[in-house]
Enzyme design. Structure first.
Site, PDB file in Angstrom:
ATOM      1  N   ASP A 184       0.828  -1.215   0.000  1.00 43.68           N
ATOM      2  CA  ASP A 184       0.000   0.000   0.000  1.00 43.68           C
ATOM      3  C   ASP A 184       0.862   1.264   0.000  1.00 43.68           C
ATOM      4  O   ASP A 184       2.066   1.208   0.268  1.00 43.68           O
ATOM      5  CB  ASP A 184      -0.896  -0.018   1.250  1.00 43.68           C
ATOM      6  CG  ASP A 184      -1.979   1.063   1.213  1.00 43.68           C
ATOM      7  OD1 ASP A 184      -2.287   1.575   0.120  1.00 43.68           O
ATOM      8  OD2 ASP A 184      -2.516   1.388   2.296  1.00 43.68           O
ATOM      9  N   GLU A 205       2.433   5.041  -4.186  1.00 43.60           N
ATOM     10  CA  GLU A 205       2.468   5.972  -5.346  1.00 43.60           C
ATOM     11  C   GLU A 205       3.762   6.783  -5.351  1.00 43.60           C
ATOM     12  O   GLU A 205       4.224   7.107  -6.435  1.00 43.60           O
ATOM     13  CB  GLU A 205       1.236   6.894  -5.283  1.00 43.60           C
ATOM     14  CG  GLU A 205      -0.080   6.178  -5.473  1.00 43.60           C
ATOM     15  CD  GLU A 205      -0.491   5.322  -4.268  1.00 43.60           C
ATOM     16  OE1 GLU A 205      -0.045   5.623  -3.150  1.00 43.60           O
ATOM     17  OE2 GLU A 205      -1.230   4.351  -4.470  1.00 43.60           O
ATOM     18  N   ASP A 245      -8.723   2.824  -3.358  1.00 40.76           N
ATOM     19  CA  ASP A 245      -9.815   3.209  -2.460  1.00 40.76           C
ATOM     20  C   ASP A 245     -11.022   3.669  -3.269  1.00 40.76           C
ATOM     21  O   ASP A 245     -10.948   4.653  -4.001  1.00 40.76           O
ATOM     22  CB  ASP A 245      -9.376   4.364  -1.547  1.00 40.76           C
ATOM     23  CG  ASP A 245      -8.323   3.928  -0.548  1.00 40.76           C
ATOM     24  OD1 ASP A 245      -8.104   2.714  -0.402  1.00 40.76           O
ATOM     25  OD2 ASP A 245      -7.718   4.814   0.084  1.00 40.76           O
TER      26      ASP A 245
HETATM   27  O1  MIG Z   1      -4.354   6.295   4.001  1.00 42.49           O
HETATM   28  O2  MIG Z   1      -3.991   1.107   5.661  1.00 42.49           O
HETATM   29  O3  MIG Z   1      -5.930   1.905   0.114  1.00 42.49           O
HETATM   30  O4  MIG Z   1      -7.003  -0.171   1.614  1.00 42.49           O
HETATM   31  O5  MIG Z   1      -7.193   0.212   4.387  1.00 42.49           O
HETATM   32  C1  MIG Z   1      -5.052   5.104   4.010  1.00 42.49           C
HETATM   33  C2  MIG Z   1      -5.166   1.849   5.682  1.00 42.49           C
HETATM   34  C3  MIG Z   1      -4.112   3.938   4.016  1.00 42.49           C
HETATM   35  C4  MIG Z   1      -5.124   2.948   2.084  1.00 42.49           C
HETATM   36  C5  MIG Z   1      -5.526   1.668   1.435  1.00 42.49           C
HETATM   37  C6  MIG Z   1      -6.613   1.021   2.223  1.00 42.49           C
HETATM   38  C7  MIG Z   1      -6.146   0.768   3.632  1.00 42.49           C
HETATM   39  C8  MIG Z   1      -5.698   2.082   4.266  1.00 42.49           C
HETATM   40  N1  MIG Z   1      -4.681   2.720   3.440  1.00 42.49           N
END
Ligand code: MIG
Length: 693
Positions: A338, A341, A451
């Site tokens: 996660d 980017e 998301d």
């Molecule tokens: O700023 O880890 O896309 O699936 O639950 C949010 C918390 C950070 C973004 C991910 C999402 C995840 C969440 N993350």
């Protein structure tokens, strides 16, 4: 009634599939292979294309270019533009301006221009039919009839890029050729095709055990439970919070006994904290991205102040990737990557500037202009594009500004994990999927679609991305079922399941603070549970079609027009897809709808299903139909004279009874089933092809 239930398996019928490695240096004119490579300026290697192709000196066909990174194409009225992978809006991309700039935007909607991934492949169909891949790692705009309705203008931030032009017999052939040069798609373990329950907010081991128990008690299958950032010790990668998860290894083993895999999240940013080995080693070895002064760049994300691993350095990739062993040693065999980017909530200097400016603005009487400057500056801290000019990668000893290679970051994080895990657990496949990606990332893992929201429109949005993602090689994908942000409702969940149960990645995920949406939170768990069981009945078909698409560089999900090229009506259908060679899906994505209009490009068999063993079929002729579907009723279509394998639902994919597989569909039809052992790292080594009839 199962049509063709006296099916026999003409078994042990193996076929060797040979992959011909073709040389791709032919010209556009008349030869079988029609890929041409055009180099502009000095492009930075992206690693998207893996086939050696000799660049041509001939002028670029179809487009005119200003020599400054802009490529122009005149669209005729009937031209359709497909592609761009993970983007907003329709299957036909005409009429909007898209920007390839990997971006964390949980609030996306029609007006958005950038999402989590950048996939610069387009396929134009019409007066001329061809594919074009703009291989460029920085920011790129695709104005597809936005500024001028019949003009497509594609613009790279700098004139340093490689353009590939691909012609072929038809749309499917063009895609296949493109897929060949970007390399084979990642194949996950079979268990990744099961249902997964996730939520940002499971804070303790007990939370995880409760989820497993609720599904088990109701007899609803489940293959995975996801661990979001809360399992870590203060959001530090490769740590486990000892009070909330005192024995992750034991938990993973208990879960596995029930057929459930735990899938932890890994974030891109590494917390700055003395004594934390990942931080200390990274600093010592110069594995983090640098600022202009040569120090380690600081951003802020969930752990607070972080450094970003320089995933563009092979040594840094190897180092970070090997850290996943901390978790695999506890019995973990799947991950999601996660924030890659990378997302940046703020950088320290911008925060400081903002705070100073706010002091200035609030020192006197604040007028309306000052108020808007103030709120704008605060809102502009998160993901500020200017921050991406402030850090650098070390590429073969050269310091390269991040913004020039921005779209490669997430892909290289997943590459880091994938390549290291091939060494750590070489025998078996590991589940991987990433949020951010670029073309080429499909070789290392899947992606989830980022998301979304608990909005009806986001069912359609996910569906419209599927063919475009498949074109770019991303086969293992799906969205947060039920919606990530905002509050879901029971009817939305039911309709969403009726769509997502067809996607390879099938995961219910939601954000902390939103309404809880595990299926047992709703009154009608009986109905949602049936949808999960139907998914398990479909696993043989979905897995088989997935293997075919991965091994043959084809698309699992296709727009109708790809199979019915002469059908003018099929070209306009934006909310139905062909799934493999046998199915067409037409999900319902409007609240309170009791059915929908469906266009059939040929005669098909309508299947209405409330449960895996309670369904009706009806043959419908080619044309338009209104198809009624109660809220708890799944509808889908089997193509003319085709049939699909359909199994008895199992508790988990591991328990799938392949001998219970029967054919569902037209009597007399046969099906070519692809299977393997579902886990060996080389899927071809155990591939079996059998004809079911
Ligand atoms: O700023 O880890 O896309 O699936 O639950 C949010 C918390 C950070 C973004 C991910 C999402 C995840 C969440 N993350």
């Amino acid at each position: 009634r199962l049509v063709g239930s006296e099916m026999c398996i003409r078994d042990r019928f193996y076929r060797i599939i040979s992959y011909r490695k073709k040389k791709c240096n032919a010209t556009l004119k008349g030869s079988a292979i029609m890929i041409q490579k055009y180099v502009f300026g000095n492009p930075i290697a992206t690693n998207a294309v893996v086939t050696e192709i000799k660049p041509t000196q001939e002028p670029l066909p179809f487009f005119t270019t200003d020599g400054n990174g802009t490529f122009t194409y005149s669209l005729s009225e009937e031209d359709i533009v497909y592609g761009l992978g993970e983007q907003i809006r329709g299957i036909n991309k005409r009429g909007w301006q898209y920007v390839s700039w990997n971006y964390d935007n949980p609030n996306h909607h029609e007006d958005t221009r950038s999402l989590y991934g950048s996939h610069n492949f387009i396929l134009i169909r019409g007066t001329k039919t061809f594919g074009a891949f703009f291989d460029y790692a920085g920011k790129m705009e695709f104005d597809i009839g936005y500024t001028k309705r019949n003009l497509m203008q594609i613009k790279a931030a700098k004139n340093d890029l490689t353009v590939y032009i691909i012609t072929g017999e038809n749309e499917k052939d063009i895609v296949k050729q493109f897929r060949k040069i970007i390399g084979k798609s990642y194949i996950p373990p079979l268990w990744a095709f099961g249902y997964g329950q996730s939520r940002w907010g499971y804070k303790t081991e007990q939370d995880i055990r409760d989820v497993a128990k609720q599904y088990k008690d109701a007899g609803v299958p489940l293959d995975s439970i996801y661990l979001d950032i809360d399992y870590m010790e203060r959001y530090k990668d490769f740590t486990v919070d000892e009070t909330r998860f005192p024995d992750l290894k034991g938990l993973a083993a208990d879960m596995r006994e029930q057929g459930i895999h735990l899938v932890p999240i890994i974030d891109a940013g590494v917390k700055i904290e003395d004594g934390y080995p990942v931080y200390e080693e990274g600093v010592q070895k110069n594995y983090f991205c640098k600022n202009a002064e040569g120090g380690d760049f600081v951003g802020a994300v969930w752990p607070g102040r972080v450094h970003f691993p320089d995933f563009l350095q092979p040594e840094a990739r190897d180092w970070f990737g090997k850290k996943y062993a901390v978790l695999t040693e506890m019995g973990i065999d799947g991950f999601w990557n996660d924030m890659n980017e990378p997302a940046i909530f703020y950088t320290e200097d911008r925060l400081e500037d903002t705070c100073n400016k706010i002091k200035e603005l609030t020192s006197g009487n604040m007028g309306i202009d000052e108020y808007f400057t103030f709120t704008g500056m605060v809102a502009g801290l998160n993901g500020n594009i200017g921050d991406y000019d402030k850090f650098y990668h070390n590429i073969d000893g050269q310091m390269v500004k991040h913004s020039e290679v921005h779209n490669l970051y997430g892909m290289n994080m997943t590459r880091s994990a994938f390549e290291a895990l091939q060494e750590i657990r070489p025998e078996q496949r590991t589940l991987f999927f990433s949020r951010s990606s670029y073309v080429g990332a499909h070789r290392y893992g899947g992606i989830w679609q980022g998301d979304n929201k608990s909005w009806w429109s986001h069912i359609l949005q996910s569906m419209q991305q599927l063919p475009a993602l498949n074109m770019a090689g991303f086969l293992f994908t799906g969205c947060d079922t039920g919606g990530f942000g905002c509050d879901t409702t029971e009817d939305l969940m039911l309709r969403w399941l009726q769509y997502s149960l067809f996607t390879p990645l099938f995961r219910n995920h939601s954000a902390d603070g939103t309404r809880q949406q595990e299926l047992y939170q709703f009154d009608n768990f009986a109905a949602t549970g049936e949808m999960i069981k139907i998914r398990y009945s479909l696993v043989p078909y979905l897995y088989s079609e997935f293997l075919k698409a991965a091994l043959q560089d084809s698309m699992m999900f296709r727009p109708l027009a790809f199979d019915f090229p002469e059908d003018k009506m099929a070209q306009q259908v934006e909310d139905q897809l062909l799934l493999g060679n046998e199915l067409m899906i037409a999900p319902i994505y409007h609240q309170n709808a009791q059915g929908r209009y469906v266009y059939l490009p040929e005669e098909m068999m309508l299947v209405r299903m409330k449960s895996h063993d309670h369904y009706e079929t009806e043959i419908l002729p080619q044309g338009h139909h209104y198809v009624a579907a109660a809220l708890d009723e799944l509808v889908f279509f089997i193509r003319n004279q085709k049939a699909i394998p359909f199994a008895a639902p199992a508790e988990s994919t591991a328990k799938t009874d392949w001998n219970s597989v029967q054919l569902l569909g037209y009597a007399g039809a046969s099906y070519e089933l692809y299977t393997d052992d579902g886990i060996s790292s080389n899927p071809e080594s155990t591939l079996k092809i059998s004809t079911l009839s």
